[in-house]
Design a protein around this motif. Sequence first.
Motif, mmCIF file in Angstrom:
data_model
loop_
_atom_site.group_PDB
_atom_site.id
_atom_site.type_symbol
_atom_site.label_atom_id
_atom_site.label_comp_id
_atom_site.label_asym_id
_atom_site.label_seq_id
_atom_site.Cartn_x
_atom_site.Cartn_y
_atom_site.Cartn_z
ATOM 1 N N SER A 1 0.843 -1.188 0.000
ATOM 2 C CA SER A 1 0.000 0.000 0.000
ATOM 3 C C SER A 1 0.880 1.239 0.000
ATOM 4 C CB SER A 1 -0.870 -0.017 1.265
ATOM 5 O OG SER A 1 -1.767 1.057 1.240
ATOM 6 N N VAL A 2 0.357 2.300 -0.579
ATOM 7 C CA VAL A 2 1.040 3.577 -0.402
ATOM 8 C C VAL A 2 -0.012 4.638 -0.109
ATOM 9 C CG1 VAL A 2 1.158 4.065 -2.890
ATOM 10 C CG2 VAL A 2 2.723 5.218 -1.330
ATOM 11 N N LEU A 3 0.266 5.403 0.940
ATOM 12 C CA LEU A 3 -0.649 6.457 1.370
ATOM 13 C C LEU A 3 -0.056 7.810 1.007
ATOM 14 C CD1 LEU A 3 -3.104 7.381 3.320
ATOM 15 C CD2 LEU A 3 -1.296 7.697 4.999
ATOM 16 N N TYR A 4 -0.897 8.674 0.474
ATOM 17 C CA TYR A 4 -0.521 10.071 0.256
ATOM 18 C C TYR A 4 -1.471 10.890 1.118
ATOM 19 C CZ TYR A 4 -0.263 14.633 -2.040
ATOM 20 O OH TYR A 4 -0.141 15.968 -2.292
ATOM 21 N N ARG B 1 0.082 22.772 4.703
ATOM 22 C CA ARG B 1 0.795 22.263 5.883
ATOM 23 C C ARG B 1 1.542 20.982 5.532
ATOM 24 N NH1 ARG B 1 -2.687 23.540 11.353
ATOM 25 N NH2 ARG B 1 -3.372 25.626 10.793
ATOM 26 N N VAL B 2 1.332 19.950 6.355
ATOM 27 C CA VAL B 2 2.118 18.725 6.228
ATOM 28 C C VAL B 2 1.698 17.875 5.033
ATOM 29 C CG1 VAL B 2 2.395 16.471 7.346
ATOM 30 C CG2 VAL B 2 2.716 18.568 8.658
ATOM 31 N N THR B 3 2.692 17.290 4.373
ATOM 32 C CA THR B 3 2.432 16.249 3.374
ATOM 33 C C THR B 3 3.205 15.006 3.787
ATOM 34 O OG1 THR B 3 2.061 17.793 1.576
ATOM 35 C CG2 THR B 3 2.742 15.578 0.954
ATOM 36 N N ALA B 4 2.533 13.858 3.751
ATOM 37 C CA ALA B 4 3.202 12.608 4.117
ATOM 38 C C ALA B 4 2.997 11.582 3.017
ATOM 39 C CB ALA B 4 2.635 12.073 5.429
ATOM 40 N N ILE B 5 4.048 10.825 2.743
ATOM 41 C CA ILE B 5 3.944 9.692 1.826
ATOM 42 C C ILE B 5 4.386 8.472 2.620
ATOM 43 C CG2 ILE B 5 4.855 8.639 -0.282
ATOM 44 C CD1 ILE B 5 5.010 11.482 -1.409
ATOM 45 N N GLU B 6 3.537 7.443 2.603
ATOM 46 C CA GLU B 6 3.759 6.337 3.519
ATOM 47 C C GLU B 6 3.541 4.992 2.829
ATOM 48 O OE1 GLU B 6 1.937 7.241 7.216
ATOM 49 O OE2 GLU B 6 2.337 5.287 8.105
ATOM 50 N N ILE C 1 -6.642 12.521 1.484
ATOM 51 C CA ILE C 1 -6.034 11.215 1.735
ATOM 52 C C ILE C 1 -6.241 10.358 0.485
ATOM 53 C CG2 ILE C 1 -6.190 9.104 3.143
ATOM 54 C CD1 ILE C 1 -7.406 10.985 5.378
ATOM 55 N N LEU C 2 -5.150 9.869 -0.083
ATOM 56 C CA LEU C 2 -5.238 8.967 -1.235
ATOM 57 C C LEU C 2 -4.440 7.717 -0.903
ATOM 58 C CD1 LEU C 2 -4.578 11.443 -4.186
ATOM 59 C CD2 LEU C 2 -6.761 10.372 -3.596
ATOM 60 N N GLN C 3 -4.995 6.572 -1.253
ATOM 61 C CA GLN C 3 -4.301 5.330 -0.921
ATOM 62 C C GLN C 3 -4.492 4.309 -2.030
ATOM 63 O OE1 GLN C 3 -5.608 3.557 2.762
ATOM 64 N NE2 GLN C 3 -4.459 1.687 2.350
ATOM 65 N N LEU C 4 -3.383 3.680 -2.433
ATOM 66 C CA LEU C 4 -3.435 2.588 -3.413
ATOM 67 C C LEU C 4 -3.040 1.303 -2.700
ATOM 68 C CD1 LEU C 4 -1.510 4.219 -6.409
ATOM 69 C CD2 LEU C 4 -3.980 3.974 -6.151
ATOM 70 N N ASN C 5 -3.768 0.220 -2.972
ATOM 71 C CA ASN C 5 -3.465 -1.075 -2.357
ATOM 72 C C ASN C 5 -3.363 -2.145 -3.432
ATOM 73 O OD1 ASN C 5 -3.891 -0.366 0.502
ATOM 74 N ND2 ASN C 5 -6.030 -0.165 -0.082
ATOM 75 N N ASP D 1 7.668 6.274 6.499
ATOM 76 C CA ASP D 1 6.786 7.427 6.569
ATOM 77 C C ASP D 1 7.635 8.674 6.339
ATOM 78 O OD1 ASP D 1 4.933 9.279 7.246
ATOM 79 O OD2 ASP D 1 4.653 8.623 9.316
ATOM 80 N N SER D 2 7.367 9.341 5.233
ATOM 81 C CA SER D 2 8.191 10.500 4.930
ATOM 82 C C SER D 2 7.335 11.765 4.993
ATOM 83 C CB SER D 2 8.812 10.278 3.554
ATOM 84 O OG SER D 2 8.844 11.450 2.839
ATOM 85 N N LEU D 3 7.797 12.706 5.798
ATOM 86 C CA LEU D 3 6.979 13.867 6.159
ATOM 87 C C LEU D 3 7.705 15.158 5.783
ATOM 88 C CD1 LEU D 3 4.353 14.119 8.016
ATOM 89 C CD2 LEU D 3 5.928 14.693 9.832
ATOM 90 N N THR D 4 6.989 16.064 5.113
ATOM 91 C CA THR D 4 7.559 17.382 4.847
ATOM 92 C C THR D 4 6.473 18.423 5.100
ATOM 93 O OG1 THR D 4 6.897 17.177 2.537
ATOM 94 C CG2 THR D 4 9.182 16.669 3.034
ATOM 95 N N GLY D 5 6.898 19.693 5.238
ATOM 96 C CA GLY D 5 5.914 20.762 5.339
ATOM 97 C C GLY D 5 5.928 21.475 6.667
ATOM 98 N N SER D 6 4.812 22.138 6.957
ATOM 99 C CA SER D 6 4.735 23.022 8.112
ATOM 100 C C SER D 6 3.711 22.519 9.105
ATOM 101 C CB SER D 6 4.302 24.416 7.660
ATOM 102 O OG SER D 6 5.137 24.871 6.629
#
Lengths: 72, 415
Positions: free
Chosen positions: B41-44, B50-55, B406-410, B77-82
């Motif tokens: 799975s990958v979560l966006y 503010r925060v953006t995470a790709i997981e 929230i977007l997620q592919l499985n 879990d990769s996080l960037t932003g404010s």
Amino acid sequence: MFKTIISAVLFSLLAGGCSLQNVQPWERDILAQDKMQLDPYPVDSYLDDHIYYSKESSTGGAGVGGGGCGCN
Amino acid sequence: MQLTNPPQVRRKLALATASLLGAVGPAAQAATADDWAIDTSVLYYSEDSRVTAIEPVVRARKAIGDDEYMTYRLVVDSLTGSSANGAIATSSPQTFTSPSGNATYTTPANTTPLDPTFLDTRVALNAEWEKPLSRYLKGFFAINASSEYDYTSLGVSATLARDFNNRNTTVSAGLSYNLDTIEPVGGIPDGLTAMPTTTSVQKSTLGSSDDKTVADLLLGVTQVIDRKTLMQFNYTYGMDDGYLTDPYKILSVVTGPSSETLAAMPYLYENRPDSRARNALYWKTVHQFNEDVINFSYRYYWDDWGITSHTLDARYRYEMGGGHYLMPHARYYLQDKADFYNYKLVDGNIPQYASADYRLADLSTTTLGLKYGIQLSNDSEFSVRAEMMTQQSEGDAPFPDVDATILQLNYSFVF
């Protein structure tokens, strides 16, 4: 609103309690389906738990364990 | 259910037994003892400005004996932003020091201050051993570890599940224990001391790291109501001890109760109590109508910080035929604030504990989403979900809404 919800929950519990069926092993075809499990989409649940753990101040309920994060 | 395929029937009956045994049983199942069931799975996750995470997540499960399984999960879990730093918006620009103390950032007038320095990668590993202990008793034993540049978490958990009543009732008891260590950039700030507004002044710190322990207890009952309905009731109690403050959050200090003018020491680091006792009551029901399935849960939560909350969650799986399904999802969360939550502090009236973290405020979260799934073969499935989340103030604190996509592919398969 929440009084109504709580009443509805209690009512369903009572209604459920009155109509419990002793389901036999050979009658479990439907309960056996993947989509009928308590946690049928474990990766979705994991990701949701992580999101809401980071954005809200409540935890617990569904299970124990799973790990923590800084989550600033 | 494929009655023409006896191994499939046996598999599903075995799975039914396995899952009824476990209050926290996972779902992705290995087809035979030698196969791995893999969920990828990958979560966006992205908040407006503010925060953006790709997981990405990989979960692998394998039968290692009769009704005995190992499940592994790897998450990056990769996080960037404010992230909101806790200070209020004011009519003039504001300057803050970054957590390291080596740089400053400025927030324009009438804008909620966001700390733009967030950049983090987290790696988390989890392994669970699901083991029958006797004819009616099963154990779930798990370890987990995660690491971020400023945070480490190590934990163990064990849950026992005992069947009664012709396996229509399962009683569960579980325990977990976590030890977390935080090593914040710039050290542990001394709570409720001033945040420097220039890099020439050092903040007052209490060392470079601190830790906390998190212990949880679960008592639960899972009950088969009829051939198409399953219910679960849980109570969980949790105890957190140690450093529970967010070292990167601050509060604004104003000159009077109705004033928006900042005091001479305009920002203080937040300070939270060093223990927290948490309780949750949880009810879940799964019911099938013809082919469609509804999955509904409600949680009532309360703790000794004064927070209470209600969480409602509903998913309806609509079978479109031919292995396709659509699943709308709605979630609503309503929280009452912590006793020590303060939108801002008044000079000369500083309490022992205070935080302006909006996540401790009166707030609601509403999430609406839709998932589409397709069975590609007997052993593989693809799904995608898209959701919108909104958090808003439900009290006096005028913090701005937080909107997230929230977007997620499985993709799940067996090999």
